[in-house]
Structures are given as C-alpha cells and as structure tokens.
Design a protein around this motif. Sequence first.
Motif, mmCIF file in Angstrom:
data_model
loop_
_atom_site.group_PDB
_atom_site.id
_atom_site.type_symbol
_atom_site.label_atom_id
_atom_site.label_comp_id
_atom_site.label_asym_id
_atom_site.label_seq_id
_atom_site.Cartn_x
_atom_site.Cartn_y
_atom_site.Cartn_z
ATOM 1 N N LYS A 123 10.679 -10.999 3.816
ATOM 2 C CA LYS A 123 11.052 -9.478 4.432
ATOM 3 C C LYS A 123 9.930 -9.534 6.005
ATOM 4 O O LYS A 123 8.558 -9.533 6.221
ATOM 5 N N GLY A 124 11.238 -9.426 6.844
ATOM 6 C CA GLY A 124 10.494 -9.911 8.150
ATOM 7 C C GLY A 124 10.309 -8.186 8.620
ATOM 8 O O GLY A 124 10.643 -6.644 8.065
ATOM 9 N N VAL A 125 8.919 -8.171 9.166
ATOM 10 C CA VAL A 125 7.771 -6.280 9.554
ATOM 11 C C VAL A 125 8.113 -6.866 10.504
ATOM 12 O O VAL A 125 7.174 -7.635 11.084
ATOM 13 N N GLY A 126 7.532 -5.679 11.106
ATOM 14 C CA GLY A 126 6.700 -5.422 12.201
ATOM 15 C C GLY A 126 5.219 -4.567 12.611
ATOM 16 O O GLY A 126 4.936 -4.008 11.549
ATOM 17 N N LYS A 127 5.051 -3.808 14.246
ATOM 18 C CA LYS A 127 3.679 -3.731 13.936
ATOM 19 C C LYS A 127 4.364 -1.671 13.746
ATOM 20 O O LYS A 127 2.872 -1.219 13.494
ATOM 21 N N ASP A 128 5.602 -1.520 13.325
ATOM 22 C CA ASP A 128 5.772 -0.251 13.057
ATOM 23 C C ASP A 128 5.654 -0.020 11.407
ATOM 24 O O ASP A 128 5.253 0.929 10.875
ATOM 25 N N TYR A 129 5.448 -1.555 10.231
ATOM 26 C CA TYR A 129 4.978 -1.777 9.391
ATOM 27 C C TYR A 129 3.855 -0.404 8.533
ATOM 28 O O TYR A 129 2.367 -1.302 8.799
ATOM 29 N N ASN A 130 3.750 0.515 7.531
ATOM 30 C CA ASN A 130 3.249 0.458 6.975
ATOM 31 C C ASN A 130 2.445 0.144 6.047
ATOM 32 O O ASN A 130 2.896 -0.028 5.153
ATOM 33 N N TRP A 131 0.975 -0.081 6.412
ATOM 34 C CA TRP A 131 0.822 -1.633 5.098
ATOM 35 C C TRP A 131 -0.827 -0.641 4.852
ATOM 36 O O TRP A 131 -1.734 -1.089 3.333
ATOM 37 N N ASP A 132 -0.869 0.467 4.289
ATOM 38 C CA ASP A 132 -1.259 1.418 3.606
ATOM 39 C C ASP A 132 -1.908 0.711 2.080
ATOM 40 O O ASP A 132 -2.428 1.152 1.557
ATOM 41 N N VAL A 133 -0.320 0.838 1.439
ATOM 42 C CA VAL A 133 -0.476 0.467 -0.151
ATOM 43 C C VAL A 133 -0.787 -0.633 -0.354
ATOM 44 O O VAL A 133 -1.138 -0.864 -0.714
ATOM 45 N N PHE A 134 -0.415 -1.678 1.017
ATOM 46 C CA PHE A 134 -0.997 -2.551 0.889
ATOM 47 C C PHE A 134 -2.474 -2.915 0.354
ATOM 48 O O PHE A 134 -2.669 -3.988 -0.389
ATOM 49 N N LYS A 135 -3.233 -2.666 0.841
ATOM 50 C CA LYS A 135 -4.418 -2.493 0.625
ATOM 51 C C LYS A 135 -5.330 -2.490 -0.222
ATOM 52 O O LYS A 135 -5.833 -3.080 -1.414
ATOM 53 N N GLU A 136 -4.721 -1.307 -1.425
ATOM 54 C CA GLU A 136 -4.975 -1.738 -3.142
ATOM 55 C C GLU A 136 -4.100 -2.544 -3.551
ATOM 56 O O GLU A 136 -5.206 -3.316 -4.749
ATOM 57 N N TYR A 137 -3.689 -3.517 -3.172
ATOM 58 C CA TYR A 137 -3.106 -4.600 -3.628
ATOM 59 C C TYR A 137 -3.403 -6.035 -3.398
ATOM 60 O O TYR A 137 -3.696 -7.267 -3.498
ATOM 61 N N LEU A 138 -4.258 -5.719 -2.407
ATOM 62 C CA LEU A 138 -5.254 -6.871 -1.246
ATOM 63 C C LEU A 138 -5.978 -7.698 -2.023
ATOM 64 O O LEU A 138 -7.083 -6.870 -2.961
ATOM 65 N N VAL A 139 -6.183 -9.232 -2.479
ATOM 66 C CA VAL A 139 -6.747 -9.312 -3.675
ATOM 67 C C VAL A 139 -7.647 -10.096 -2.712
ATOM 68 O O VAL A 139 -8.829 -11.035 -2.893
ATOM 69 N N ASP A 140 -7.601 -11.488 -1.560
ATOM 70 C CA ASP A 140 -8.015 -12.305 -0.636
ATOM 71 C C ASP A 140 -6.896 -12.164 0.750
ATOM 72 O O ASP A 140 -6.041 -11.986 0.603
ATOM 73 N N GLY A 141 -8.113 -12.348 1.311
ATOM 74 C CA GLY A 141 -8.147 -13.094 2.898
ATOM 75 C C GLY A 141 -7.942 -11.117 3.071
ATOM 76 O O GLY A 141 -8.358 -10.065 3.198
ATOM 77 N N ARG A 142 -6.754 -10.938 4.047
ATOM 78 C CA ARG A 142 -6.936 -9.891 5.096
ATOM 79 C C ARG A 142 -4.818 -9.836 5.417
ATOM 80 O O ARG A 142 -4.217 -10.356 5.657
#
Length: 413
Positions: A123-142
Amino acid sequence: MNLEYFIAKRLSAGKGHKNSISAPIIKIAIAAITISIVMMLIAIATGDGLKKKIREKVAAFNGHIQISNFDNNRSDVSVVPVSLEQDFYPEFKNITGIKHIQAVASKGGIVRTEETVEGILAKGVGKDYNWDVFKEYLVDGRLPDFSGERTDEVLISSLLANKLKLKLGDTFMSVFLRDNDPSKMPNQQKSKIVGIYDSGFEEFDATYVFMDIRHIQRMNKWEDNQIGNFEIFLDDFDSIDEKSIEIYGQTLSTLDTRTIKDNYGHIFQWIDLFDFNTALIIGIMIIVGGINMITALLVLILERTTMIGILKALGADDWSIRKIFLYNAAYLISIGLFLGNLIGLGIIWAQDKFRMFKFPNPKEYYIEYIPVHISLTAIVSLNIGVMILCLLMLIVPSYIITKITPVKAIKFD
C-alpha cells in the motif's frame, strides 16, 4: 401538596418499614433491579465497544469511503490511475462531516527470503497519510516518514514479519509484475523495516505492507499527480451511507465511490448481530427486574391492607391509593437504578482503563481485550426506559387494590 406522594414517602422512610415482613422481599427486588441494570449497561458497552473497535480497524486500512476509477473492477490492486488534481482534494468544501482525505495506491507483489515466500499487498501512501490510528497498533520501531525524498522505509505487520522471519531493521526484496506488460521482467523493490504493527486483524495483517507511494507510481509508470484511489474518513460512521451518496454526487462521472460496508459486507453483517444480542439481554433483564418488582408490590399491598381500608373509608378512590404504591415502587426502582449505575459504570470504567477482561480466542473478534464504549444518551435512555417499563408492568397487579373492601380490610390481620 401531592397527598399520594407524601404518604408513599412516609411509608418508605418509616422505621417500621425496615423491620417489616416485606423488607427481605424488597431487598431482593432492589437487588434484581441493580443486577439487571448492571448487565444491561455491560451488554450495551461491550456491544458498542466491539462494533466501534472493529469499524476503526477496518477503516484504518481502507478509510470509510473510497473514491476510485470505475475501471478498477473493485480490485484491491490499483489498476487505472486517478488524477490527484480534483476539486475535492485535499479538502471537501461542499460536504460537511468529512474528517480527512488521503491519496493512496496499492500493488500486489511477492516477498522472497532465503527460507520462505509470501504474497503481499503493498500500500503506497504519501505525506498526507493519517498515521494516528496506527500509533495504537505499533509494537516495535517507528512509523515511516514519507514527507521528504523517496525512501525505502516500510511498515510491516508482526504476523508477516514472523512468516518471513524478518525483524526490525532488516531489508528484503519484493517482486512486482508489470501490469502493462506481464511478459517483461518484473519490478524489484528493496525495502527496510522501520516499524512493526499488530492490528489483530489477520485478514489485513497477513498481506498489508505500507511503503512510499512514489515507488508504486514508478513501477506503474504513472505521473506524479496520478494515484490509485482516495480514502475518506468521516466524523460519524453512522452517516456513511448518506455521505457516500453526497460524495458520489460531487465527483466526476468517471469516478466511483464505495464504502467499507460494501467492500467488507460479511464483517459488518456479523457485527450488526451484536445489536440483536444486546436487545435480547435488555429484554430478559427488564422482565426479571419487573417480575421481582411485581412480587414486592403485591407483598407491600398485602402488608398495608389495613391502611388501604382506612384510606377507602376516608373517601380515597382506588386510583389514588394505587398511585401511593406506584410511587413507593418507583422509589425502590430508583434505588436499584442508582446502585446498578454505580456498579455497572464502575466496571465499564475499570475495563476501559485497565483492560482486565480479555477474549479467550482474540482471533475470532480481531482484538485481544474486550472493548467498551457507552454514550451518555444510551445511559439516560436506558434508565428512563427501565423506570417506565417497570412501572407499566406494575399498573396491572396494582389493580388488586380495587378488590379490597374497607370493612374487610380494616378487620384484616
């Protein structure tokens, strides 16, 4: 002064009332109302919480509404590009209730390591992509940063990383067929894992890899202003069908709009069953509480037969006397509602804060813990509804008062 309310208040506050024969039955009735409201609150909170969480997870990967070219044939892979230069991008000005809009593109590929091979959906995403939801799912790294120059950074799921035996910081090669000419040598893409996520949604975790959209554009030989589709996020999920129609009317005739309910109908049909289960539990609990209150009311009437006879002898009509006992019952129901709300909302708050209760098999519900969510409107509506329904159930048994004659009642022992 409301005479009926005054007498009911004196009966409830009297010391003799607490030591009467009816006291244990009244306590049982209050306990039944308390337990019923606790069960109803938990049923609503867990049902709404689970629906909300599953909706959020599906929307995190797809948005609430997708705008794509009609020629894409409803495929997860972007086939025919859409121009980024649209009147509605980067902001819908003519439609309210839209939180965010972002441009994405998807391409199917294969990741091959020394030990295994797995199919992926890049899935290609750019600078306009909203990462807020994935902050909850992030388990390692950034989370990847695609705001600067084109980068090889990717976000991969822990499920896919385990299958490929990869870890944070590893690089891997992906192979993508040329859509315009599959007979030619496929495109190869080197990627570096900077983040690992775990949404608990195996259907998505097993395939989705997030990368720079400019890689998809390069492999598809698209222009910089060409993307696969737009993803739209709404303020209110309940308005998704209405907003989809509005958005369709505001876009070009060559563009199509689809909601996540259209794309994942089986998931939303399943979670809609939660409403039936919640309604069933509420119905059963109201019946249980109502039956216990009917029993308590009949015992109260039996215990106060002499008082009923005296009131009738003094000229009180049947409905006036019935209101005394209905006021008394409403007082008992209020105690049960207060205790039930105190306990029920306390449990809901503790679960939301500490996540004490978990699913035995998280894969079946796409989430590890039991989510809870309840609105103030639902709490108020539930309490008012329980009070009204219980009182309506008590009107019929209170009719027994009309059968009591003053002479026999005054002699009653």
